[in-house]
Design an enzyme around this catalytic site. Structure first.
Site, PDB file in Angstrom:
ATOM      1  N   SER A 138       0.931  -1.171  -0.208  1.00 56.53           N
ATOM      2  CA  SER A 138       0.095  -0.142   0.069  1.00 56.53           C
ATOM      3  C   SER A 138       0.840   1.348   0.034  1.00 56.53           C
ATOM      4  O   SER A 138       0.229   2.256  -0.398  1.00 56.53           O
ATOM      5  CB  SER A 138      -0.880  -0.152   1.202  1.00 56.53           C
ATOM      6  N   HIS A 155      -1.798  -3.333  -6.945  1.00 54.12           N
ATOM      7  CA  HIS A 155      -2.383  -3.000  -5.613  1.00 54.12           C
ATOM      8  C   HIS A 155      -3.837  -3.033  -5.611  1.00 54.12           C
ATOM      9  O   HIS A 155      -4.537  -2.238  -6.031  1.00 54.12           O
ATOM     10  CB  HIS A 155      -2.164  -1.425  -5.243  1.00 54.12           C
ATOM     11  N   GLU A 195      -4.740  -0.632  -8.729  1.00 50.60           N
ATOM     12  CA  GLU A 195      -3.786   0.067  -9.100  1.00 50.60           C
ATOM     13  C   GLU A 195      -2.716  -0.867  -9.605  1.00 50.60           C
ATOM     14  O   GLU A 195      -2.101  -1.390  -8.961  1.00 50.60           O
ATOM     15  CB  GLU A 195      -3.599   1.019  -8.098  1.00 50.60           C
ATOM     16  N   ASN A 247      -4.620   6.168  -1.944  1.00 50.58           N
ATOM     17  CA  ASN A 247      -4.023   6.525  -0.527  1.00 50.58           C
ATOM     18  C   ASN A 247      -3.383   7.941  -0.534  1.00 50.58           C
ATOM     19  O   ASN A 247      -3.103   8.347   0.690  1.00 50.58           O
ATOM     20  CB  ASN A 247      -3.044   5.547  -0.146  1.00 50.58           C
TER      21      ASN A 247
HETATM   22  N1  LIG Z   1      -5.629  -4.687   4.560  1.00 53.56           N
HETATM   23  C1  LIG Z   1      -5.841  -3.780   3.585  1.00 53.56           C
HETATM   24  O1  LIG Z   1      -6.706  -2.919   3.653  1.00 53.56           O
HETATM   25  C2  LIG Z   1      -4.777  -3.895   2.565  1.00 53.56           C
HETATM   26  C3  LIG Z   1      -5.192  -3.257   1.273  1.00 53.56           C
HETATM   27  C4  LIG Z   1      -4.206  -3.188   0.239  1.00 53.56           C
HETATM   28  C5  LIG Z   1      -3.089  -3.599   0.348  1.00 53.56           C
HETATM   29  N2  LIG Z   1      -2.572  -4.129   1.488  1.00 53.56           N
HETATM   30  C6  LIG Z   1      -1.368  -4.553   1.452  1.00 53.56           C
HETATM   31  O2  LIG Z   1      -1.223  -5.940   1.245  1.00 53.56           O
HETATM   32  C7  LIG Z   1      -0.340  -6.568   1.988  1.00 53.56           C
HETATM   33  C8  LIG Z   1      -0.835  -7.595   3.179  1.00 53.56           C
HETATM   34  O3  LIG Z   1      -1.984  -7.109   3.949  1.00 53.56           O
HETATM   35  P1  LIG Z   1      -2.828  -7.803   4.811  1.00 53.56           P
HETATM   36  O4  LIG Z   1      -3.862  -6.897   5.458  1.00 53.56           O
HETATM   37  O5  LIG Z   1      -3.262  -9.163   3.982  1.00 53.56           O
HETATM   38  O6  LIG Z   1      -1.989  -8.323   6.076  1.00 53.56           O
HETATM   39  P2  LIG Z   1      -2.254  -9.638   6.760  1.00 53.56           P
HETATM   40  O7  LIG Z   1      -1.593  -9.521   8.168  1.00 53.56           O
HETATM   41  O8  LIG Z   1      -3.560 -10.086   6.951  1.00 53.56           O
HETATM   42  O9  LIG Z   1      -1.618 -10.902   6.414  1.00 53.56           O
HETATM   43  C9  LIG Z   1      -0.106 -10.973   5.879  1.00 53.56           C
HETATM   44  C10 LIG Z   1       0.279 -12.502   5.798  1.00 53.56           C
HETATM   45  O10 LIG Z   1       1.700 -12.261   5.523  1.00 53.56           O
HETATM   46  C11 LIG Z   1       2.233 -13.590   6.217  1.00 53.56           C
HETATM   47  N3  LIG Z   1       3.484 -13.282   6.029  1.00 53.56           N
HETATM   48  C12 LIG Z   1       4.593 -12.464   6.690  1.00 53.56           C
HETATM   49  N4  LIG Z   1       5.568 -12.438   6.267  1.00 53.56           N
HETATM   50  C13 LIG Z   1       5.751 -13.442   5.661  1.00 53.56           C
HETATM   51  C14 LIG Z   1       6.782 -14.205   4.700  1.00 53.56           C
HETATM   52  N5  LIG Z   1       8.013 -13.466   4.842  1.00 53.56           N
HETATM   53  N6  LIG Z   1       6.445 -15.160   3.789  1.00 53.56           N
HETATM   54  C15 LIG Z   1       5.353 -15.353   3.847  1.00 53.56           C
HETATM   55  N7  LIG Z   1       4.250 -15.128   4.289  1.00 53.56           N
HETATM   56  C16 LIG Z   1       4.757 -14.097   5.361  1.00 53.56           C
HETATM   57  C17 LIG Z   1       1.653 -13.595   7.528  1.00 53.56           C
HETATM   58  O11 LIG Z   1       1.761 -14.658   8.295  1.00 53.56           O
HETATM   59  C18 LIG Z   1       0.118 -13.257   7.284  1.00 53.56           C
HETATM   60  O12 LIG Z   1      -0.614 -14.071   6.867  1.00 53.56           O
HETATM   61  C19 LIG Z   1       0.542  -5.537   2.905  1.00 53.56           C
HETATM   62  O13 LIG Z   1       1.714  -5.110   1.999  1.00 53.56           O
HETATM   63  C20 LIG Z   1      -0.489  -4.461   2.929  1.00 53.56           C
HETATM   64  O14 LIG Z   1      -0.122  -3.017   2.971  1.00 53.56           O
HETATM   65  C21 LIG Z   1      -3.647  -4.434   2.732  1.00 53.56           C
END
Ligand SMILES: NC(=O)c1ccc[n+]([C@@H]2O[C@H](COP(=O)([O-])OP(=O)(O)OC[C@H]3O[C@@H](n4cnc5c(N)ncnc54)[C@H](O)[C@@H]3O)[C@@H](O)[C@H]2O)c1
Length: 389
Positions: free
Chosen positions: A120, A141, A153, A191
């Site tokens: 993000s 994204h 995006e 964002n």
């Molecule tokens: N939640 C949102 O609203 C949103 C929206 C758009 C983008 N994002 C982006 O998406 C990404 C994930 O966000 P999320 O909300 O799904 O987070 P989340 O915490 O729900 O999930 C992250 C997952 O990654 C795993 N993980 C961590 N390190 C790891 C590694 N080295 N190898 C494999 N797995 C690993 C964790 O175990 C976890 O299951 C981030 O970069 C976030 O910025 C989030």
């Protein structure tokens, strides 16, 4: 075959989108619990698709059968990604973790496979720098929840090969998503441009001009937004929303336009994170009284005019700074955060001169660089042109 690393909220959702669209998908996570949650979540999601008539039972079963779950991300386990043409990472928002993952992944996948990040806020160029072939690293994204939100995006870095942006965009378009192309700049389109929706509302609250219930009522009922800023922050999670604000602020070299609010930081520090902790700007505990907005339309209109002027200014600035094309900016804000109208078209409706006058009045009142009109807004106001061209 499509690969997804990170089976949290985003990764599981992205994997589901690709599987439903007919791809074989490998989904890996470092935590077994996350893999199990994703597997169970997919089963429930497929049942829901069938109940709602969006998929027939055999189609839903076939989509689920196309998903392979990998418990662990060491080199051996990542070998399951060797046939992927695209791998999207959705692991924690930490540059070092993402770079390490790309370093492990790159030698495993085919030389022409694309490595994408769902980040993000991190720089795609910095992620690409971890790879030998930075030209195949790109930002893709999705918004939360990925199976529902239409916007994606696409963010090429300075090092990304142009043909890769085009082929990834085409692929994701084929998943029924609406894609927009954003420059590799902090917050990308949504964002970045959405910051004043929260920031200016927080400022209005901090100064005691109006309390959350009144700002929310004004933005919803008079502004036409689906949710007010405070109820939306409570819904997103104040920690998540604050982290985005803080990261855009730092990444913009501390431009005061993006300065986060202390009030929000204090709530985060107190552990009052919104709906998920039952308290944030509002109290969601059983029996808690729901605050009533002030019945003051003049105040309500003043709030909407101020927040909207800041949003339009931000959108115009994004046009000027070539963050994206005007059309993509309009699409991003209507499809990514469901604004009732594109901000440039909205600015034209209000009139560029009127928007400029609102911002200049704020600048005059506060003497802060935060209320700095975009040079493009000034130009359009002066020449009587349109913001959306
Ligand atoms: N939640 C949102 O609203 C949103 C929206 C758009 C983008 N994002 C982006 O998406 C990404 C994930 O966000 P999320 O909300 O799904 O987070 P989340 O915490 O729900 O999930 C992250 C997952 O990654 C795993 N993980 C961590 N390190 C790891 C590694 N080295 N190898 C494999 N797995 C690993 C964790 O175990 C976890 O299951 C981030 O970069 C976030 O910025 C989030």
């Amino acid at each position: 075959m499509i690969g997804v690393v990170g089976a949290g909220a985003m990764g599981a959702g992205i994997a589901q989108v690709a599987a439903v669209r007919g791809h074989k998908v490998v989904l890996a996570d470092a935590q077994s619990a996350a893999i199990e949650r994703a597997r169970a979540g997919h089963a429930r999601a497929m049942d829901r698709e069938v109940e709602r008539g969006r998929l027939m039972r055999p189609e839903a079963d076939a989509a689920h059968a196309r998903l392979t779950y990998i418990d662990g991300v060491n080199e051996l386990q990542l070998a399951a990604f060797s046939d992927c043409r695209l791998v999207i990472e959705a692991v924690v928002e930490d540059l070092a973790v993402k770079q390490r993952l790309f370093r492990t992944l790159e030698p495993v996948v085919a030389p022409d496979a694309v490595l994408a990040s769902n980040t993000s806020s991190l720089s795609i160029a910095a992620l690409g720098s971890a790879c030998t072939q930075a030209e195949r690293v790109i930002g893709v994204h999705f918004f939360n929840p990925a199976p529902v939100m239409p916007l994606v995006e696409i963010i090429p870095a300075i090092t990304t090969d142009h043909s890769i942006s085009e082929s990834v965009r085409e692929l994701v378009d084929g998943w029924g998503k609406i894609t927009v192309v954003a420059a590799d700049t902090p917050g990308f389109i949504v964002n970045r441009i959405a910051r004043p929706f929260y920031g200016e509302s927080l400022r209005i609250f901090e100064e005691g001009i109006a309390e959350p219930a009144t700002v929310d009522w004004a933005m919803r009922e008079l502004g036409g937004f689906r949710m007010g800023p405070f109820e939306l922050m409570d819904f997103i999670g104040l920690d998540v929303n604050f982290a985005v604000s803080a990261s855009v602020f730092a990444a913009m070299f501390y431009d005061p336009r993006y300065r986060p609010a202390l009030t929000q930081q204090r709530l985060v520090e107190a552990g009052l994170l919104g709906r998920k902790t039952e308290r944030g700007f509002y109290d969601y505990r059983a029996g808690a009284a729901k605050p009533e907005p002030r019945d003051d339309e003049t105040l309500g209109h003043a709030i909407v005019d101020r927040v909207l002027a800041m949003l339009v200014n931000e959108a115009v600035d994004a046009v000027q700074m070539r963050v994206a094309s005007p059309d993509d900016i309009e699409l991003a804000m209507t499809k990514g955060v469901s604004y009732p109208k594109g901000l440039l078209a909205w600015g034209d409706e209000i009139g560029a001169g009127e928007v400029l006058a609102t911002i200049e009045a704020l600048q005059e009142e506060y003497g802060e660089d935060r209320y700095r009109p975009s040079p493009l807004l000034r130009r359009v106001a002066r020449t009587g042109g349109r913001l959306l061209q």
